[in-house]
Structures are given as C-alpha cells and as structure tokens.
Design an enzyme around this catalytic site. Structure first.
Site, short mmCIF file in Angstrom:
data_model
loop_
_atom_site.label_atom_id
_atom_site.label_comp_id
_atom_site.label_asym_id
_atom_site.label_seq_id
_atom_site.Cartn_x
_atom_site.Cartn_y
_atom_site.Cartn_z
N ARG A 7 0.82 -1.14 -0.30
CA ARG A 7 0.00 0.07 0.12
C ARG A 7 0.81 1.33 -0.05
O ARG A 7 2.16 1.30 0.76
CB ARG A 7 -0.96 -0.05 1.36
CG ARG A 7 -1.90 1.47 1.18
CD ARG A 7 -2.49 1.02 2.66
NE ARG A 7 -3.31 2.37 2.85
CZ ARG A 7 -3.89 2.51 4.09
NH1 ARG A 7 -3.90 2.05 4.91
NH2 ARG A 7 -4.53 3.64 4.16
N HIS A 8 0.41 2.22 -0.87
CA HIS A 8 1.14 3.42 -0.84
C HIS A 8 1.49 3.97 0.56
O HIS A 8 1.14 3.73 1.57
CB HIS A 8 0.47 4.52 -1.51
CG HIS A 8 -0.83 4.89 -1.06
ND1 HIS A 8 -0.69 5.81 -0.03
CD2 HIS A 8 -2.03 4.64 -1.17
CE1 HIS A 8 -1.87 6.22 0.55
NE2 HIS A 8 -2.88 5.70 -0.40
N ASN A 14 -3.98 11.24 4.12
CA ASN A 14 -3.87 10.46 5.64
C ASN A 14 -3.64 11.44 6.66
O ASN A 14 -4.07 11.31 7.78
CB ASN A 14 -2.87 9.44 5.30
CG ASN A 14 -3.15 8.35 4.44
OD1 ASN A 14 -2.11 7.83 3.65
ND2 ASN A 14 -4.29 8.05 4.18
N THR A 20 -9.90 10.44 0.81
CA THR A 20 -9.01 10.74 -0.25
C THR A 20 -9.63 10.13 -1.68
O THR A 20 -9.94 10.62 -2.63
CB THR A 20 -7.68 10.27 -0.29
OG1 THR A 20 -7.31 10.68 0.77
CG2 THR A 20 -6.59 10.78 -1.42
N GLU A 86 -7.46 3.61 -5.66
CA GLU A 86 -8.31 3.29 -4.61
C GLU A 86 -9.75 3.47 -4.78
O GLU A 86 -10.21 3.77 -5.90
CB GLU A 86 -7.91 4.64 -3.44
CG GLU A 86 -8.62 4.80 -2.28
CD GLU A 86 -8.30 3.55 -1.33
OE1 GLU A 86 -8.98 2.34 -1.78
OE2 GLU A 86 -7.69 3.86 -0.26
N ARG A 113 -18.04 3.70 5.31
CA ARG A 113 -16.44 3.25 5.23
C ARG A 113 -16.37 1.77 5.11
O ARG A 113 -15.41 1.34 4.43
CB ARG A 113 -15.82 4.07 6.36
CG ARG A 113 -15.78 5.42 6.32
CD ARG A 113 -14.73 6.07 7.38
NE ARG A 113 -13.58 5.62 7.32
CZ ARG A 113 -12.67 5.93 8.10
NH1 ARG A 113 -13.06 6.35 9.20
NH2 ARG A 113 -11.21 5.68 7.97
#
Length: 227
Positions: A7-8, A14, A20, A86, A113
């Site tokens: 994951r980035h 963040n 995002t 994403e 979410r």
C-alpha cells in the site's frame, strides 16, 4: 510462488484525516520514508521482480518508484492502470472524516466506510474534481468511470485487471510487485485469499509494509505474511 502487495506510503490527506479516494494527493515525508524502508526490506530479503503494477494516482506511483529504486530495480517495466486506483469515496472525497461523522452521525459514516456493499453518496460528474473531468481517464467510457464505490464495486473493477494482467504474468513465471491502495489491495486480497464479506471489514493493510502472498503454481492461496 510469491506475490508482493504494498500500500502506498502515508499521504498528505492521510495526515489531514480527509477522505481521499480518487483525488490525487502526494506522499508526506513519512510516506517517502515508509517507501524507502519497504524497498530496503525487499533488497535485504533478496526479492527480485520482473514487472510492477500500480495505479494512475501519484501517491502509488511515487511509492512504486521509491520501492524499486531502493531495491535496485527501478529499471523493470511498470504498468499503470486505473483499475488499481483507490476505492472512489464519492461526495465524501476531500471532506474531513471527523467533521463528516459529526454531520451525518458516526453510524452512517461507519456504514459508508466499512460496509461491503453500501456506497457513499455519488460525486456529481460535473464537479471540477470528478474523474470525468480528468484527462487520465479520457479513454475510459463515461459509464464505466465511477462516481462512488463500495468495496464490492472496487473488487468488480479491479478483478478484470487481475485476470487479464497480473495473473497471466505470474503464470508465465514473472515475479510480480503490486503497489496500490488500501481498498484496491484489500479487494484483490479478498479474492485471492477467499476472505468472506464479513471478515474483509477487519482486514487492514498498513501503509508502506510489504505483504507477501504465497500461492501455488495454479495461483491458489497458501499463506500470507508481512516482511
């Protein structure tokens, strides 16, 4: 065989606790360091790759470049594709998570979410920040570009890329690195590992930590672990 997911690194949004999604934000210094550490781990453990796959979002692309540079493999081919982006957070993108919870209630935001199949409100396609107005998606049919997604929809658009690009590369003997995003990687992990709709809600992938998935020669799941 082994497949490595990363994951980035920690991003600017963040750090600001903002939704995002498909908004294109940069890495923080912490995120850059996470990517460097990941690359050094791969180098120390002797991981070599033949091809890397990433999204078309800056934070993933930069993470991929840093990881490959630190592991002395910046020269290998990289394939960038929107299907690894994403999850699209719709109208929530750019909003403060805490303020959104105060406005709509903790329970509603939690559903948006964490629910597997309930999406947040759509982002207006005419919004200046909509992907419909971003030239990196100009060659994608407008009815395919999402306005909001849940994890189920994220998997549905990521899965064709797995089946058409990643899996064939692995079956041909290539060693594969995938650098993408929390939810696109969770979606692919759900498919590969066979995680249930309920269990995937608690399956998290931290920023910048290499996740190794061991598969047999037919890409059946064996085990997974972090380096």
């Amino acid at each position: 065989m082994e497949l490595v997911f990363i994951r980035h690194g920690f991003s600017e949004w963040n750090a600001k606790n903002l939704f995002t999604g498909w908004r294109d934000v940069n890495l923080t210094e912490r995120g850059v360091e996470e990517a460097k550490t990941a690359g050094k781990k791969l180098l120390d453990k002797g991981y070599e790759f033949d091809i890397a796959f990433t999204s078309v979002l800056t934070r993933a692309i930069k993470t991929c470049n840093i990881v490959l540079e630190e592991s002395h493999q910046l020269w290998i081919p990289q394939v960038k594709n929107w299907r690894l982006n994403e999850r699209h957070y719709g109208a929530l993108q750019g909003l403060d998570k805490k303020a959104t919870a105060e406005q709509y209630g903790d329970e509603q935001v939690h559903i948006w979410r964490r629910s597997y199949d309930i999406s947040p409100p759509d982002l207006d396609p005419q919004d200046p920040n909509s992907a419909h107005n971003d030239r990196r998606y100009a060659n994608i049919p407008s009815d395919v570009v999402p306005n909001a997604e849940n994890l189920k929809l994220t998997l549905e658009r990521a899965l064709p890329f797995w089946e058409d690009q990643i899996a064939p590369a692995m079956l041909s003997g290539k060693r594969v690195l995938v650098v993408a995003h929390g939810n696109s990687l969770r979606a692919l992990a759900k498919h590969i590992i066979g995680i249930s709709d309920a269990e995937i809600m608690d399956f998290e992938i931290p920023t910048g930590q290499p996740l190794v998935l061991k598969l047999d020669d037919k890409l059946n799941y064996v085990e997974h672990y972090y380096l």
